[in-house]
Enzyme design. Structure first.
Site, PDB file in Angstrom:
ATOM      1  CG  ASP A   1      -2.208   0.544   0.939  1.00  0.00           C
ATOM      2  OD1 ASP A   1      -2.356   1.835   0.683  1.00  0.00           O
ATOM      3  OD2 ASP A   1      -3.323  -0.230   0.858  1.00  0.00           O
TER       4      ASP A   1
ATOM      5  CG  HIS B   1      -5.129   3.850  -0.118  1.00  0.00           C
ATOM      6  ND1 HIS B   1      -4.773   2.701  -0.157  1.00  0.00           N
ATOM      7  CD2 HIS B   1      -6.294   3.940  -0.955  1.00  0.00           C
ATOM      8  CE1 HIS B   1      -5.459   1.930  -1.062  1.00  0.00           C
ATOM      9  NE2 HIS B   1      -6.480   2.623  -1.399  1.00  0.00           N
TER      10      HIS B   1
ATOM     11  CB  SER C   1      -8.850   0.660  -1.849  1.00  0.00           C
ATOM     12  OG  SER C   1      -8.137   0.783  -2.932  1.00  0.00           O
TER      13      SER C   1
END
Ligand SMILES: *[C@@H]1O[C@H](CO)[C@@H](O)[C@H](O)[C@H]1NC(C)=O
Ligand SMILES: *[C@@H]1O[C@H](CO)[C@@H](O)[C@H](O)[C@H]1NC(C)=O
Ligand SMILES: *[C@@H]1O[C@H](CO)[C@@H](O)[C@H](O)[C@H]1NC(C)=O
Ligand SMILES: *[C@@H]1O[C@H](CO)[C@@H](O)[C@H](O)[C@H]1NC(C)=O
Length: 764
Positions: free
Chosen positions: A137, A200, A525
């Site tokens: 990630d 994220h 995601s």
């Protein structure tokens, strides 16, 4: 519509540029894949070095060119090469394939409660602390309360990972962290360390395995206890994504390390368009992971609702769609005439009192050459700030709010019917209403000399329709392998609250100066780490289950979704919505091993050469291979594609392993939305011990179908277990050009989620 998504196109251009603008003689990063890890203490690095020396003509050149030596879990390297040099290496002995480095995209709290995984009432074993979730990630924010290691002992003995990076400290929660950037390009916002500047990776990590954090909220909205699926499990971060995106050479390097480091689950919330497996580093990396018993979960993609958009479709991974939870974010608009409209927005900002209301189309910046035809969309720079200052502005398109913010507006009402089933957050009071409501508000503005309004502080309301698969979640059918139903299942991916990087803007406006520790965002995601967390949870209770067994347990126990709410049914949600508690006790599982996947690839028409591109070992396809259907892969779902106008015919052999009551008898039944003939032989399976396997065959036949697909299911039941497998029969129409174009534009939803002014690729 023609001008609306212009910033979205930036993202596409930028991707193709990184891959191809300077293609010619310039050296670019290539992946040289050499298959299985050599046995013994072989010095792989010197082998890679000598290959490069051969081609480049000098040791110094080789040293400079080499980017990575992969050699911990499989063999290969990444190096800067011209196309000619790459072609030369491709011809060398022992080289399986040479792939260009390609840039891929990144594709709580309440959500675990929604799935029945409660804080007090859920089985938790001390073995949870032995489970390690590895994530590929954008990095992680180690100081977040979600990664506190309070009460946690040292990492399990099997752990071989490291914590690498300046100003980055691991603890007993985050036990490993590495970073990879083969392009060597860093944005000023990027940290050259596993630290997350995007948010994220911090969000996905805390969703999968974050600790319990009371009183987490987004400026007071969605307040509650934030937590991951396995709050006691460990996290290892492999940072492969940067401001420009995620390089495939880096992704492969991360798989090489994660597998050797000893993770149990790999969570990959990123991807590109669907690729054949031998060109797909996520398929290749996860194949090696599968061989070592590590399960990989990946996001299906955010290119829905168009058919055939699902990516990350390898059958040895779990492909996850995104659906809603029972919490919806709304923000109301009240007009001076008393009318109230409900919009979608995560709006934590109360507007004190009412403000004058103006239509963007009446406030063009004429000296900048704008007209009302453009200013109605309120893009940055098109409004006349003298007219909009201190006002609420009505706009005819969803945007990030920056246009109104820069023109000194106090709030924005956007009318757009496209993004109606999830909410964004904005840098100012904002809400998103339907086009019809927008027309009514415009009528009100035009009906009075003194229009005024207010936008109320956002609220969360119960969404009784949940779960439904969200519009942006990528849909089947699976155009890479039509015989495998994808996505496999769905999990919460809409408006998820989880930890955030405190240096990243929380809203979709990239220059948003606000900073938060918890943020609410949406995407496949976000659903992927829910499945990674659930897989880790199953692993804590059943440490010896294979990746296929874990996937089977999640699929056959999934909560049945309502096809009236998602008319594309299994192509939207696969087997259904995960139910982690039920998945602990599925009764029967469909297991599969490397051999089964090799057989599957051979049947798909892979020959020994292309097969080895994926497996990296000495696997062979039997000669002659009968190319046919993948119907005999022991998969917990059934997909039957028929050529338009032909009769339906399919035979699916399957084997189940009893993991439930030692002595049990299961009875088969089936159902479908259309007259099919389905026979299940035998239709009764009796087991006398745990671990016993039994085989059965499902035969499906029928006349030519007149609709795009038929939904059905097959179920095995004993006294306590229901083992349900979806069955889909569909006509294999390739996507139309319009559908492909639409998917392209829609794919750039990614751009909307994290829009960068300079046109760089964003996250989610
Ligand atoms: C380490 O990172 C934190 C977070 O960005 C920052 O506040 C701090 O100044 C950094 N320390 C050093 C020595 O760079
Ligand atoms: C919860 O957080 C809010 C702000 O986020 C704060 O004002 C409040 O005092 C906190 N409550 C508790 C009990 O910690
Ligand atoms: C109009 O646009 C110009 C150029 O972008 C800008 O400098 C000016 O401030 C704008 N005028 C108003 C009234 O917003
Ligand atoms: C294997 O398949 C690939 C791709 O379909 C093809 O290019 C290649 O010639 C085949 N190799 C052999 C040995 O048949």
């Amino acid at each position: 519509m023609a001008t609306k998504p212009f910033f979205l196109l930036y993202t596409l251009l930028f991707v193709s540029c990184l891959i191809c603008c300077h293609c010619h003689e310039e050296r670019k990063v290539h992946i040289v894949y050499m298959g299985e890890k050599p046995k013994g203490g072989f010095a792989v690095k010197s082998m890679h070095h000598s290959i490069l020396e051969d081609v480049l003509g000098s040791a110094a050149g080789a040293k400079e060119s080499l980017v990575y030596s992969y050699g911990r879990s499989f063999n290969g390297f990444a190096a800067r090469l011209t196309d000619k040099e790459a072609a030369k290496i491709q011809e060398m002995d022992g080289v399986v394939s040479v792939l260009p480095n390609t840039i891929l995209k990144l594709h709580t709290t309440k959500s675990w409660d929604f799935m029945g995984v409660t804080i007090g009432g859920t089985l938790r074993l001390p073995t949870e602390a032995n489970v390690i979730v590895g994530l590929l990630d954008t990095g992680i924010w180690p100081e977040s309360a979600s990664f506190s290691d309070q009460g946690m002992g040292p990492p399990p003995a099997k752990w071989k990972g490291i914590c690498h990076g300046a100003n980055f400290t691991c603890n007993n929660k985050i036990i490993g962290a590495r970073y990879y950037n083969s392009e060597g390009f860093y944005d000023p916002t990027d940290f050259k360390s596993p630290r997350d500047s995007e948010g994220h990776g911090t969000h996905t990590s805390s969703t999968a395995a974050g600790a319990l954090v009371p009183n987490a909220s987004y400026f007071g909205l969605a307040n509650g206890i934030a937590r991951g699926g396995v709050p006691k499990a460990r996290i290892a971060m492999y940072k492969v994504c940067w401001a420009f995106g995620c390089g495939t050479a880096d992704i492969l390097a991360a798989f090489d390390d994660a597998i050797a480091d000893g993770v149990d689950v790999i969570s990959v919330s990123l991807g590109g368009p669907p690729f054949p497996f031998f060109d797909d580093v996520i398929a290749i990396g996860s194949f090696h992971a599968m061989k070592k018993g590590i399960v990989t979960a990946n996001s299906a993609g955010n290119s829905g609702p168009y058919p055939g958009t699902v990516s990350n479709v390898a059958p040895w991974t779990i492909t996850v769609a995104a659906s809603t939870i029972n919490r919806k974010f709304i923000a109301k608009v009240a007009l001076g005439n008393g009318q109230i409209f409900i919009g979608n927005s995560i709006n934590p900002f109360p507007l004190m009192g009412t403000y004058p209301l103006i239509y963007g189309g009446s406030a063009p910046n004429i000296s900048a050459g704008e007209s009302g035809d453009i200013s109605r969309y309120c893009y940055p720079g098109v409004l006349n700030s003298y007219k909009t200052e201190g006002k609420i502005v009505l706009c005819d398109a969803i945007w990030d709010g920056s246009g109104v913010l820069m023109a000194n507006g106090v709030g924005v009402i956007m009318s757009d019917s496209e993004y109606s089933d999830f909410a964004f957050s904005y840098p100012l009071p904002a809400t998103l209403i339907s086009v019809e409501d927008g027309k009514q508000i415009l009528e009100y503005i035009q009906s009075t000399s003194d229009p005024f309004a207010t936008i109320l502080m956002g609220e969360t309301i119960e969404d009784v329709m949940a779960p439904t698969v969200v519009s942006f979640s990528s849909r089947g059918p699976n155009y890479v392998v039509p015989d495998i139903l994808k996505p496999d299942l769905t999990a919460p991916g809409v408006d998820i609250l989880a930890s955030w990087s405190p240096v990243a803007p929380p809203s979709i406006y990239y220059d948003d100066p606000l900073r938060v520790n918890y943020n609410v965002i949406s995407g496949t995601s976000m659903s992927c780490p829910h499945v990674s967390g659930a897989a880790a949870y199953i692993k804590s209770v059943h440490p010896n289950w294979s990746p296929a067994a874990i996937k089977s347990a999640l699929m056959t126990t999934a909560m049945v979704m309502d096809p009236r709410k998602n008319t594309d049914a299994e192509f939207a949600y696969g087997a259904g919505h995960i139910d982690p508690i039920k998945a602990l006790n599925p009764g029967l599982i469909f297991d599969a091993s490397e051999k089964d996947y090799v057989d599957f690839l051979c049947k798909q028409g892979y020959n020994t050469t292309t097969l080895r591109l994926v497996t990296g070992d000495k696997s062979t396809c039997p000669k002659p291979t009968t190319i046919g259907k993948a119907w005999n892969l022991n998969y917990p779902s059934f997909a039957l594609s028929v050529i338009d106008g032909q009769r339906i015919w399919g035979v699916f052999p399957r084997t189940v392993t009893n993991v439930g009551t030692p002595s049990s008898t299961y009875y088969a039944s089936w159902s479908s939305s259309y007259p099919l003939t389905v026979t299940i032989t035998p239709s009764v399976l009796s087991f006398s011990s745990r671990g016993e396997t039994k085989s059965f065959t499902v035969t499906v036949s029928g006349g030519a179908i007149s609709q795009q697909f038929i939904s059905g299911y097959i179920v095995w039941k004993d006294e306590t277990h229901t083992v349900r497998m979806p069955l889909v029969v569909f006509t294999m129409l390739p996507p139309t050009n319009d559908e492909l174009m639409a998917a392209h534009v829609r794919r750039s939803f990614d751009g909307l989620s994290r829009y960068r002014k300079n046109g760089k690729l964003g996250a989610h």
